[in-house]
Design an enzyme around this catalytic site. Structure first.
Site, PDB file in Angstrom:
ATOM      1  N   PRO A   2       0.835  -1.211   0.000  1.00  5.60           N
ATOM      2  CA  PRO A   2       0.000   0.000   0.000  1.00  5.60           C
ATOM      3  C   PRO A   2       0.870   1.261   0.000  1.00  5.60           C
ATOM      4  CG  PRO A   2      -0.590  -1.474   1.818  1.00  5.60           C
ATOM      5  CD  PRO A   2       0.662  -2.012   1.207  1.00  5.60           C
ATOM      6  N   GLU A   3       0.430   2.278  -0.729  1.00  4.31           N
ATOM      7  CA  GLU A   3       1.169   3.538  -0.740  1.00  4.31           C
ATOM      8  C   GLU A   3       0.580   4.457   0.334  1.00  4.31           C
ATOM      9  OE1 GLU A   3       2.516   4.894  -4.483  1.00  4.31           O
ATOM     10  OE2 GLU A   3       2.398   2.923  -5.396  1.00  4.31           O
ATOM     11  N   LYS A  52       4.303   5.462   5.069  1.00  2.00           N
ATOM     12  CA  LYS A  52       3.611   4.174   5.070  1.00  2.00           C
ATOM     13  C   LYS A  52       3.462   3.618   6.481  1.00  2.00           C
ATOM     14  CE  LYS A  52       5.340   3.146   0.447  1.00  2.00           C
ATOM     15  NZ  LYS A  52       6.165   2.239  -0.387  1.00  2.00           N
ATOM     16  N   ARG A 258      13.602  -2.092  -8.544  1.00  2.00           N
ATOM     17  CA  ARG A 258      12.146  -1.952  -8.618  1.00  2.00           C
ATOM     18  C   ARG A 258      11.719  -1.938 -10.079  1.00  2.00           C
ATOM     19  NH1 ARG A 258      10.386   0.226  -3.692  1.00  2.00           N
ATOM     20  NH2 ARG A 258       8.347  -0.477  -4.347  1.00  2.00           N
TER      21      ARG A 258
END
Ligand SMILES: [Zn+2]
Length: 268
Positions: A2-3, A52, A258
């Site tokens: 989740p961001e 986060k 990433r």
């Protein structure tokens, strides 16, 4: 993972359901039993998100710190709570609602010194009113790392995740490999403002939409995007599909460990 917008939504939700109430705290699974015993029966004063990281501040200077990581999930509902099923790390009950947490990376009780240390490790969170793009820019301008990696570095920008990092660079027309030190102050301010606006919209909508009004499915008379992340985006997980602006096939490649997505025409 989740961001930040998701964590800010959770903080607001938990504040609405529990703030100001004496809560019961338990760990049905047992892995958070000692921490739950510390918090059980205390008043949950307030909640906040920092990047986060989710913080529940309790009376008695104790803070519950949660990081969902890749697998963490919350559920809540009205009392009476159902019997816990499976690996429930945390069960919290207030006057009218219950809350359950499963599979987090972090679920721990911090004292004020440890909360301060956590914040000190984190960069500026664009969703917080107390945030400023200046400290982040100081780090960006001093770095030879790609701007894509810097956006994802939680010590630079707290709360920015993979989708926002990819999308905000597309919207800026910036090559993701541009080194931080080649980013001018004005360019950074524009990136920051755009990121902040996108993330604020994410908090309101509960999903990530990054396309301008000219590129929505309705405006382009195209089918909406089908992806479990939802939301209309320019590049994220659109490998091989035509760029919504120029038609060039979107590329994907690893950068800083990433998944980077970009349009080679719009982001030369
Ligand atoms: Zn393009």
């Amino acid at each position: 993972m989740p961001e930040g917008h998701t964590i800010h939504r959770l903080a607001a939700r938990h504040r609405e359901l529990f703030a100001g109430q004496t809560v019961r705290v338990a760990s049905p699974q047992g892995r958070f039993a000692a921490g739950a015993a510390l918090l059980d029966g205390r008043v949950l004063l307030d909640t906040e998100a920092y990047g986060k990281h989710l913080l529940h501040h309790f009376a008695g200077e104790s803070t519950l710190h949660i990081h969902l990581g890749l697998y963490g999930t919350f559920a809540d509902g009205e009392l009476p709570a159902p019997a816990p099923v499976g690996q429930v790390r945390l069960r919290l009950s207030g006057a009218r609602h219950w809350l359950e947490l499963r599979g987090p990376t972090a679920c721990e009780v911090l004292d004020p010194v440890l909360v301060a240390a956590l914040r000190a490790r984190l960069g500026q969170d664009p969703l917080r009113d107390d945030a400023s793009p200046r400290p982040a820019y100081a780090r960006v301008a001093a770095s030879g790392k790609p701007v894509f990696a810097l956006l994802l570095d939680q010590a630079v920008v707290a709360g920015c995740g993979l989708i926002y990092a990819n999308e905000v660079l597309f919207r800026a027309g910036l090559a993701p490999t541009t080194p931080g030190r080649a980013i001018g102050a004005q360019c950074w301010d524009e990136l920051w403002d755009d990121l902040r606006a996108l993330m604020k919209e994410g908090v309101v909508r509960g999903r990530i939409d990054t396309v301008h009004s000219a590129h929505t499915p309705e405006a382009m008379q195209r089918a909406p995007r089908v992806d479990r992340h939802g939301g209309e985006v320019y590049v994220y997980r659109r490998t091989g599909q035509p760029c919504l602006v120029c038609g060039t096939a979107i590329l994907r490649g690893p950068l800083a460990g990433r998944n980077l997505y970009w349009c080679p025409t719009c982001q030369p």
